[in-house]
Design a protein around this motif. Structure first.
Motif, PDB file in Angstrom:
ATOM      1  N   VAL A   1      -2.401  10.372   2.362  1.00  0.00           N
ATOM      2  CA  VAL A   1      -2.908   9.232   2.264  1.00  0.00           C
ATOM      3  C   VAL A   1      -3.651   7.459   3.229  1.00  0.00           C
ATOM      4  O   VAL A   1      -2.263   7.628   4.023  1.00  0.00           O
ATOM      5  CB  VAL A   1      -2.503   9.158   0.883  1.00  0.00           C
ATOM      6  CG1 VAL A   1      -3.380   8.116   0.151  1.00  0.00           C
ATOM      7  CG2 VAL A   1      -1.759  10.612   0.148  1.00  0.00           C
ATOM      8  N   ASN A   2      -5.309   7.987   3.241  1.00  0.00           N
ATOM      9  CA  ASN A   2      -4.658   5.801   3.929  1.00  0.00           C
ATOM     10  C   ASN A   2      -3.970   6.184   5.617  1.00  0.00           C
ATOM     11  O   ASN A   2      -3.657   5.212   5.652  1.00  0.00           O
ATOM     12  CB  ASN A   2      -4.682   5.287   3.467  1.00  0.00           C
ATOM     13  CG  ASN A   2      -5.709   5.261   1.664  1.00  0.00           C
ATOM     14  OD1 ASN A   2      -6.597   6.122   2.019  1.00  0.00           O
ATOM     15  ND2 ASN A   2      -5.206   4.240   1.146  1.00  0.00           N
TER      16      ASN A   2
ATOM     17  N   ILE B   1       0.611   3.886  -2.671  1.00  0.00           N
ATOM     18  CA  ILE B   1       0.394   5.364  -2.879  1.00  0.00           C
ATOM     19  C   ILE B   1       2.435   6.102  -3.037  1.00  0.00           C
ATOM     20  O   ILE B   1       1.725   7.946  -3.458  1.00  0.00           O
ATOM     21  CB  ILE B   1       1.029   5.353  -1.179  1.00  0.00           C
ATOM     22  CG1 ILE B   1      -0.806   5.323  -0.472  1.00  0.00           C
ATOM     23  CG2 ILE B   1       0.604   7.101  -0.677  1.00  0.00           C
ATOM     24  CD1 ILE B   1      -0.853   5.359   0.207  1.00  0.00           C
TER      25      ILE B   1
ATOM     26  N   GLU C   1       0.962  -1.639  -0.295  1.00  0.00           N
ATOM     27  CA  GLU C   1      -0.335  -0.280   0.147  1.00  0.00           C
ATOM     28  C   GLU C   1       1.024   1.489   0.081  1.00  0.00           C
ATOM     29  O   GLU C   1       0.659   2.243  -0.339  1.00  0.00           O
ATOM     30  CB  GLU C   1      -1.145  -0.020   1.076  1.00  0.00           C
ATOM     31  CG  GLU C   1      -1.574   0.761   1.238  1.00  0.00           C
ATOM     32  CD  GLU C   1      -2.960   1.522   2.697  1.00  0.00           C
ATOM     33  OE1 GLU C   1      -3.685   1.814   2.826  1.00  0.00           O
ATOM     34  OE2 GLU C   1      -3.139  -0.041   3.334  1.00  0.00           O
TER      35      GLU C   1
END
Length: 125
Positions: free
Chosen positions: A73-74, A55, A51
């Motif tokens: 982000v996230n 990103i 992940e």
């Protein structure tokens, strides 16, 4: 009436034997639980790293398009930099108005579950 040794041995388990069995069974269950928890956490680390890589690549694309990337982000902290590079006998990345740009993105998990992930690329501005 007196019981013979033969009858006494078939009467069941002693308290000590039962307690020893319970302790051994408990240790086995605890070991299996610990093994399961370790396996689950080991499976999450590659997912988090993947992940972070996604990103970072997406942020490089945003940075290359001239837009300002999101700082988070996230739940990951994103640090993006753009540095100008001079192309000559050696590649020097230090200022603006140069031949190339170096885009660097570092993605960090604030929980510390993964090492910081860095992507860097050169492009023509």
């Amino acid at each position: 009436m007196i019981l013979s040794n033969r009858n006494r041995s078939t009467q069941g388990f002693s308290f000590t034997e039962v307690m020893a069995s319970i302790v051994i069974l408990s240790l086995g269950i605890l070991a299996a639980t610990r093994m399961q928890a370790t396996a689950l956490s080991a499976n999450l680390a590659p997912v988090n790293s993947q992940e972070a890589a996604i990103i970072a690549r997406e942020t490089i694309e945003v940075l290359a398009s001239g837009q300002a990337p999101n700082p988070t982000v996230n739940g990951y902290i994103v640090n993006a930099t753009r540095t100008g590079c001079q192309f000559g006998a050696t590649l020097v990345c230090a200022g603006a108005g140069t031949d190339l740009e170096q885009l660097t993105v570092t993605v960090t998990d604030p929980n510390g579950s993964i090492e910081p992930y860095t992507v860097s690329t050169l492009r023509v501005p």
